[in-house]
Design a protein around this motif. Sequence first.
Motif, PDB file in Angstrom:
ATOM      1  N   ASN A  72       0.892  -1.287   0.050  1.00  0.00           N
ATOM      2  CA  ASN A  72       0.006   0.178   0.050  1.00  0.00           C
ATOM      3  C   ASN A  72       0.711   1.333  -0.087  1.00  0.00           C
ATOM      4  O   ASN A  72       0.938   2.043   0.986  1.00  0.00           O
ATOM      5  N   ILE A  73       1.497   1.485  -1.158  1.00  0.00           N
ATOM      6  CA  ILE A  73       2.567   2.268  -1.222  1.00  0.00           C
ATOM      7  C   ILE A  73       1.988   3.411  -2.441  1.00  0.00           C
ATOM      8  O   ILE A  73       1.277   3.325  -3.437  1.00  0.00           O
ATOM      9  N   CYS A  74       2.404   4.794  -2.348  1.00  0.00           N
ATOM     10  CA  CYS A  74       2.123   5.664  -3.456  1.00  0.00           C
ATOM     11  C   CYS A  74       3.596   6.282  -3.784  1.00  0.00           C
ATOM     12  O   CYS A  74       4.363   6.840  -2.865  1.00  0.00           O
ATOM     13  N   VAL A  75       3.906   6.481  -5.225  1.00  0.00           N
ATOM     14  CA  VAL A  75       5.270   6.960  -5.440  1.00  0.00           C
ATOM     15  C   VAL A  75       4.907   8.373  -6.320  1.00  0.00           C
ATOM     16  O   VAL A  75       4.206   8.565  -7.028  1.00  0.00           O
ATOM     17  N   ILE A  76       5.472   9.267  -5.614  1.00  0.00           N
ATOM     18  CA  ILE A  76       5.509  10.579  -6.170  1.00  0.00           C
ATOM     19  C   ILE A  76       6.711  10.983  -6.827  1.00  0.00           C
ATOM     20  O   ILE A  76       7.709  11.203  -5.997  1.00  0.00           O
ATOM     21  N   ALA A  77       6.675  11.200  -8.194  1.00  0.00           N
ATOM     22  CA  ALA A  77       7.881  11.347  -9.169  1.00  0.00           C
ATOM     23  C   ALA A  77       7.724  11.911 -10.301  1.00  0.00           C
ATOM     24  O   ALA A  77       6.540  11.984 -10.662  1.00  0.00           O
ATOM     25  N   SER A  78       8.702  12.042 -11.162  1.00  0.00           N
ATOM     26  CA  SER A  78       8.597  12.290 -12.479  1.00  0.00           C
ATOM     27  C   SER A  78       9.524  11.663 -13.324  1.00  0.00           C
ATOM     28  O   SER A  78      10.465  10.582 -12.966  1.00  0.00           O
ATOM     29  N   GLY A  79       9.467  11.747 -14.553  1.00  0.00           N
ATOM     30  CA  GLY A  79      10.454  11.000 -15.702  1.00  0.00           C
ATOM     31  C   GLY A  79      10.412   9.595 -15.532  1.00  0.00           C
ATOM     32  O   GLY A  79       9.608   8.835 -15.504  1.00  0.00           O
ATOM     33  N   GLU A  80      12.022   9.129 -15.602  1.00  0.00           N
ATOM     34  CA  GLU A  80      12.158   7.765 -15.368  1.00  0.00           C
ATOM     35  C   GLU A  80      11.586   7.071 -14.357  1.00  0.00           C
ATOM     36  O   GLU A  80      10.991   5.826 -14.279  1.00  0.00           O
ATOM     37  N   ILE A  81      11.579   7.601 -13.033  1.00  0.00           N
ATOM     38  CA  ILE A  81      11.169   7.043 -11.855  1.00  0.00           C
ATOM     39  C   ILE A  81       9.739   6.858 -11.992  1.00  0.00           C
ATOM     40  O   ILE A  81       9.154   5.804 -11.775  1.00  0.00           O
ATOM     41  N   LEU A  82       9.061   7.698 -12.535  1.00  0.00           N
ATOM     42  CA  LEU A  82       7.498   7.650 -12.774  1.00  0.00           C
ATOM     43  C   LEU A  82       7.017   6.396 -13.616  1.00  0.00           C
ATOM     44  O   LEU A  82       6.115   5.670 -13.269  1.00  0.00           O
ATOM     45  N   LEU A  83       7.888   6.520 -14.778  1.00  0.00           N
ATOM     46  CA  LEU A  83       7.619   5.249 -15.592  1.00  0.00           C
ATOM     47  C   LEU A  83       7.706   3.946 -14.893  1.00  0.00           C
ATOM     48  O   LEU A  83       7.020   3.023 -15.333  1.00  0.00           O
ATOM     49  N   GLU A  84       9.120   3.872 -14.178  1.00  0.00           N
ATOM     50  CA  GLU A  84       9.331   2.512 -13.741  1.00  0.00           C
ATOM     51  C   GLU A  84       8.180   2.461 -12.655  1.00  0.00           C
ATOM     52  O   GLU A  84       7.895   1.151 -12.578  1.00  0.00           O
ATOM     53  N   ALA A  85       7.671   3.165 -11.866  1.00  0.00           N
ATOM     54  CA  ALA A  85       6.864   2.987 -10.990  1.00  0.00           C
ATOM     55  C   ALA A  85       5.323   2.515 -11.679  1.00  0.00           C
ATOM     56  O   ALA A  85       4.663   1.445 -11.246  1.00  0.00           O
ATOM     57  N   LYS A  86       5.105   3.088 -12.737  1.00  0.00           N
ATOM     58  CA  LYS A  86       3.838   2.616 -13.455  1.00  0.00           C
ATOM     59  C   LYS A  86       3.989   1.208 -14.082  1.00  0.00           C
ATOM     60  O   LYS A  86       3.070   0.547 -13.938  1.00  0.00           O
ATOM     61  N   LYS A  87       5.075   1.041 -14.549  1.00  0.00           N
ATOM     62  CA  LYS A  87       5.455  -0.241 -14.930  1.00  0.00           C
ATOM     63  C   LYS A  87       5.605  -1.523 -14.123  1.00  0.00           C
ATOM     64  O   LYS A  87       5.039  -2.539 -14.275  1.00  0.00           O
ATOM     65  N   ALA A  88       5.826  -0.812 -12.591  1.00  0.00           N
ATOM     66  CA  ALA A  88       5.756  -1.907 -11.612  1.00  0.00           C
ATOM     67  C   ALA A  88       4.320  -2.074 -11.048  1.00  0.00           C
ATOM     68  O   ALA A  88       3.980  -3.064 -10.352  1.00  0.00           O
ATOM     69  N   GLY A  89       3.539  -1.076 -11.579  1.00  0.00           N
ATOM     70  CA  GLY A  89       1.825  -1.342 -11.165  1.00  0.00           C
ATOM     71  C   GLY A  89       1.771  -0.639  -9.677  1.00  0.00           C
ATOM     72  O   GLY A  89       0.660  -0.994  -9.032  1.00  0.00           O
ATOM     73  N   VAL A  90       2.490   0.272  -9.546  1.00  0.00           N
ATOM     74  CA  VAL A  90       2.570   0.794  -8.140  1.00  0.00           C
ATOM     75  C   VAL A  90       1.612   2.219  -8.494  1.00  0.00           C
ATOM     76  O   VAL A  90       1.842   2.935  -9.639  1.00  0.00           O
ATOM     77  N   GLU A  91       0.916   2.740  -7.481  1.00  0.00           N
ATOM     78  CA  GLU A  91       0.132   3.855  -7.688  1.00  0.00           C
ATOM     79  C   GLU A  91       1.075   4.963  -7.745  1.00  0.00           C
ATOM     80  O   GLU A  91       1.928   5.223  -6.732  1.00  0.00           O
ATOM     81  N   THR A  92       0.653   6.148  -8.483  1.00  0.00           N
ATOM     82  CA  THR A  92       1.632   7.356  -8.556  1.00  0.00           C
ATOM     83  C   THR A  92       1.066   8.606  -8.471  1.00  0.00           C
ATOM     84  O   THR A  92      -0.269   8.567  -8.867  1.00  0.00           O
ATOM     85  N   LEU A  93       1.779   9.504  -8.362  1.00  0.00           N
ATOM     86  CA  LEU A  93       1.516  10.835  -8.604  1.00  0.00           C
ATOM     87  C   LEU A  93       2.582  11.819  -9.104  1.00  0.00           C
ATOM     88  O   LEU A  93       3.649  11.566  -8.649  1.00  0.00           O
ATOM     89  N   ASP A  94       2.268  12.475 -10.122  1.00  0.00           N
ATOM     90  CA  ASP A  94       3.191  13.125 -10.792  1.00  0.00           C
ATOM     91  C   ASP A  94       3.047  14.895 -10.339  1.00  0.00           C
ATOM     92  O   ASP A  94       2.208  15.019  -9.627  1.00  0.00           O
TER      93      ASP A  94
END
Length: 242
Positions: A72-94
Amino acid sequence: MKVDDNLLKQSLNAAIDFSVRKKEGFKDRVRKFDETIDLIINIKDVNLNDPKNRIDKEIILTNEIVEEEKLNICVIASGEILLEAKKAGVETLDRDALIKLNNEEKKHKKKFAKKYEFFIVEDKMMRDVARYLARFLGPLGKMPKPFPTGYGIISSPGDLRTAVERYKKVIRIQMKKQPIIFAKIGKKSMEIDRLFDNMKTVIDFIADQMPHKFNNFKSMYLKSSMGKPIKVTEEFLKSLEV
């Protein structure tokens, strides 16, 4: 108060046993969800008015307590880190979504802060996170922390992969206003030895934070989410006929 391993393991077994609802004349009832096993430690002779005696840290347990798909985590990021998080199926916020969230009503920001157990933030976005979310994450103890007090601030896609692996084992240890610590050591479905190893990791960590180590431990309890608290003493176990 230092407790030997045999007593700790007996108490852990008792906590698991008492997670089953037993009533005379009725069939034992096992709850339909995988209960959390918690360790509770009451602390003595520590002045919490002194900030240096308070605890607010993340620690890595010996064994995983959550599967990756249930993180139950949220990744707040941009660029390559954001893409990697989405690829991993983790919820994100840009960044744009973060700014949009900041313009929402306070109740929405509170709901967002409560939704996730941990937040992983790209280092160059920490200023914005602090600016927009600190007053909502801070009181919950969820503001990402840099190593060694936490593992939630990252700077590369590789850091993200490492952080996700770590957070399968990470718990938050806090002691601020009251001299009591609640720590999740795992799930009831885990093997007893894995739960025991996690419990020992927590106990040793907390003792290391105390000015007088185990002498600052007043009492310890173990319990499942819905079960009876088990006091970690030989006398209490005898009263249960364990």
